[in-house]
Motif scaffolding. Structure first.
Motif, mmCIF file in Angstrom:
data_model
loop_
_atom_site.group_PDB
_atom_site.id
_atom_site.type_symbol
_atom_site.label_atom_id
_atom_site.label_comp_id
_atom_site.label_asym_id
_atom_site.label_seq_id
_atom_site.Cartn_x
_atom_site.Cartn_y
_atom_site.Cartn_z
ATOM 1 N N ALA A 130 -3.473 4.428 -1.673
ATOM 2 C CA ALA A 130 -4.614 3.575 -1.324
ATOM 3 C C ALA A 130 -4.144 2.227 -0.776
ATOM 4 N N TYR A 131 -3.088 1.684 -1.345
ATOM 5 C CA TYR A 131 -2.540 0.408 -0.859
ATOM 6 C C TYR A 131 -2.036 0.565 0.574
ATOM 7 N N LEU A 134 3.783 -8.230 4.928
ATOM 8 C CA LEU A 134 2.921 -7.514 3.991
ATOM 9 C C LEU A 134 2.616 -8.354 2.751
ATOM 10 N N THR A 135 3.639 -9.070 2.267
ATOM 11 C CA THR A 135 3.501 -9.798 1.007
ATOM 12 C C THR A 135 3.102 -11.258 1.204
ATOM 13 N N GLY A 136 2.990 -11.679 2.464
ATOM 14 C CA GLY A 136 2.536 -13.037 2.754
ATOM 15 C C GLY A 136 3.593 -14.078 2.497
ATOM 16 N N PRO A 189 13.076 7.226 5.990
ATOM 17 C CA PRO A 189 13.245 5.829 5.588
ATOM 18 C C PRO A 189 12.138 4.925 6.131
ATOM 19 N N PHE A 190 11.755 3.944 5.327
ATOM 20 C CA PHE A 190 10.898 2.827 5.733
ATOM 21 C C PHE A 190 9.561 3.258 6.338
ATOM 22 N N ARG A 191 9.067 4.429 5.948
ATOM 23 C CA ARG A 191 7.795 4.893 6.502
ATOM 24 C C ARG A 191 6.644 4.027 5.982
ATOM 25 N N SER A 192 6.683 3.715 4.681
ATOM 26 C CA SER A 192 5.623 2.923 4.058
ATOM 27 C C SER A 192 6.260 1.966 3.072
ATOM 28 N N LEU A 193 5.701 0.768 2.965
ATOM 29 C CA LEU A 193 6.183 -0.234 2.030
ATOM 30 C C LEU A 193 5.010 -0.777 1.214
ATOM 31 N N ILE A 194 5.308 -1.219 0.008
ATOM 32 C CA ILE A 194 4.286 -1.819 -0.850
ATOM 33 C C ILE A 194 4.820 -3.126 -1.425
ATOM 34 N N ASP A 195 3.921 -3.944 -1.903
ATOM 35 C CA ASP A 195 4.301 -5.113 -2.702
ATOM 36 C C ASP A 195 4.340 -4.646 -4.154
ATOM 37 N N PRO A 196 5.526 -4.513 -4.754
ATOM 38 C CA PRO A 196 5.594 -3.982 -6.127
ATOM 39 C C PRO A 196 4.799 -4.801 -7.135
#
Length: 493
Positions: free
Chosen positions: A361-362, A491-493, A337-344
């Protein structure tokens, strides 16, 4: 309410289209898919288009299947599609070329040029629409910038479902809900914002007259009747011609204290309100005030949705890994769980070609571990979507000034049990998932109202609730979700 009737919903999505029979027995709806076909962009000389003539041929195939397989009198037909895309007609009503696909690169950099003429804050004050470079206004302005001959020759612009309604009936009009996705409609007057459009050099004469959702446009053209084998007149209805408007129309139990998510390629998350909310907070949150059925506004946020997983799965299939959706969910459930997150919604994922590589890459660029396995990529996408839902929920509560107590997920994505549970856990709200076929049901229900087989939208939603099962996911609050939400916000500001 009248007793029994058959209706056809022609529902075109970004990846597939279908013709769905809806049988109304006076109490419930039953669905039968008569025809399904693949849909997607065609790339020619570096540009992406819709193959609209093939789409039209598939629609006629679906109508012919109805007469061949069912053959009973038909009470109505209606078309809905995704938003923003359009075609241009000449003075003789002929289509001037294939419509561009909203992911075509011609709008790259265009929003900045538009807002040099009309500041985004002023455009938002008029239209109330979320900034997205795929919007119709940016597509048209790109044609102004390049001196596109089609635009100079155009007599009328019709959005995608309006084109099909024109070909079905011969009537050229714009339906309100689909027009609202253009970012060229005045959200308060619910008419074209001709002054704003003219400032951008877009000819206002091409804008069609508008009709409200639930308008009977006329009967099927004789040539279409003959091709499909109909022997009696069939009314064609402009329902909520935007697919999301139909999906929201079909959400059971939608009230002032609930939030909907129409979940598919996109996740459209919002609330149903009587008037647009257009203020500095709404501008800062980049929400949209799209037209709804029954004189409502859909205050919502467009989120990338299952596009992330659809494109990832497509890449894995190219690489020889043809996993089912169930297989992918099992692998995701087993991943850390929660290892990596992205802004969809990051631009990295708009049309990357290789989605898993873009995700890695992100993560690398943002100083996170790269998801190395298929399960890790899927879990990263699902957890990130759930965290986006949490952020949007918070924003909607601030804008409306009320606590939204439950989340109602409809559409194909409502079948994703893992995402529904993640959404419940991340948002700390119960999630009620279903119906799956919300867009088709909203289309059919709106036809039933327009033709007096149902009294109104309220009774229609009750009928839908009685027709199809739903599943509830209880939230399991956890400090881990709070920690992940803090990371996501950074991450998403």
């Amino acid at each position: 309410m009248m007793n029994t009737a058959n209706f056809l919903a022609i529902d075109l999505g970004a990846s597939s289209g279908r013709v769905v029979l809806g049988r109304w027995d006076g109490r419930c709806f039953a669905l039968q898919e008569l025809h399904r076909f693949a849909n997607g962009p065609v790339t020619v000389l570096g540009h992406m288009y819709w193959d609209i003539l093939r789409q039209w041929d598939e629609i006629k195939t679906g109508l012919a299947k109805y007469t061949a397989q069912v053959g009973e009198p038909l009470a109505g037909i209606a078309v809905d599609t995704w938003g923003v895309d359009f075609g241009l007609l000449d003075k003789n009503g002929r289509l001037l070329g294939n419509p561009y696909h909203y992911r075509d690169a011609r709008t790259d950099g265009i929003p900045n040029l538009v807002h040099q003429r009309v500041p985004f804050s002023r455009m938002f004050q008029v239209t109330g629409i979320q900034f997205m470079q795929i919007n119709t206004v940016y597509q048209l302005f790109s044609m102004v910038q390049t001196g596109e001959p089609q635009l100079a020759m155009a007599d009328m612009m019709l959005m995608m479902p309006d084109i099909f309604h024109y070909w079905l009936t011969g009537r050229k009009v714009g339906e309100y809900t689909i027009a609202s996705t253009s970012q060229m409609l005045d959200a308060r007057s619910r008419q074209w914002a001709t002054g704003l459009v003219a400032e951008l050099g877009i000819p206002t004469a091409i804008l069609p007259p508008l009709v409200s959702p639930g308008t009977i446009l006329g009967d099927l053209r004789r040539d279409v009747m003959a091709d499909a084998g109909f022997t009696r007149p069939v009314p064609v209805v402009a329902t909520g011609s935007h697919d999301t408007a139909n999906a929201v129309a079909a959400v059971p139990d939608l009230d002032a204290h609930s939030v909907y998510i129409s979940s598919g390629t996109w996740s459209l998350m919002g609330v149903e309100i009587p008037e647009p909310i257009i203020n500095e907070d709404a501008l800062a949150l980049n929400v949209t005030n799209e037209g709804g059925v029954a004189n409502t506004i859909r205050l919502l946020k467009n989120i990338a949705g299952l596009w992330l997983l659809q494109e990832s799965r497509r890449q894995w299939q190219r690489e020889g890994y043809d996993y089912s959706w169930d297989d992918l969910m099992v692998q995701a459930a087993q991943a850390e769980p929660f290892r990596s997150l992205i802004d969809p919604d990051a631009a990295d994922f708009l049309n990357p070609g290789n989605m898993p590589a873009a995700i890695r890459a992100y993560c690398r660029r943002t100083g996170q571990p790269e998801p190395e396995t298929i399960g890790a990529v899927v879990r990263c996408c699902l957890e990130s979507l759930a965290l986006r839902y949490r952020a949007v929920l918070d924003g909607l509560e601030r804008l409306t000034g009320r606590r939204l107590q439950k989340i109602l997920i409809v559409g194909g994505g409502s079948q994703n049990r893992l995402l529904s549970q993640f959404a419940a856990d991340a948002c700390e709200r119960p999630v009620i998932a279903g119906p799956v076929e919300a867009t088709a049901l909203g289309n059919l229900m709106m036809q039933a109202v327009a033709t007096s087989h149902l009294d109104n939208i309220t009774t229609g939603r009750q009928a839908i609730a009685a027709s199809f099962p739903r599943q509830t996911f209880a939230p399991h609050p956890s400090p881990a979700w709070h920690e992940a939400a803090a990371r996501f916000a950074h991450l998403t500001g």
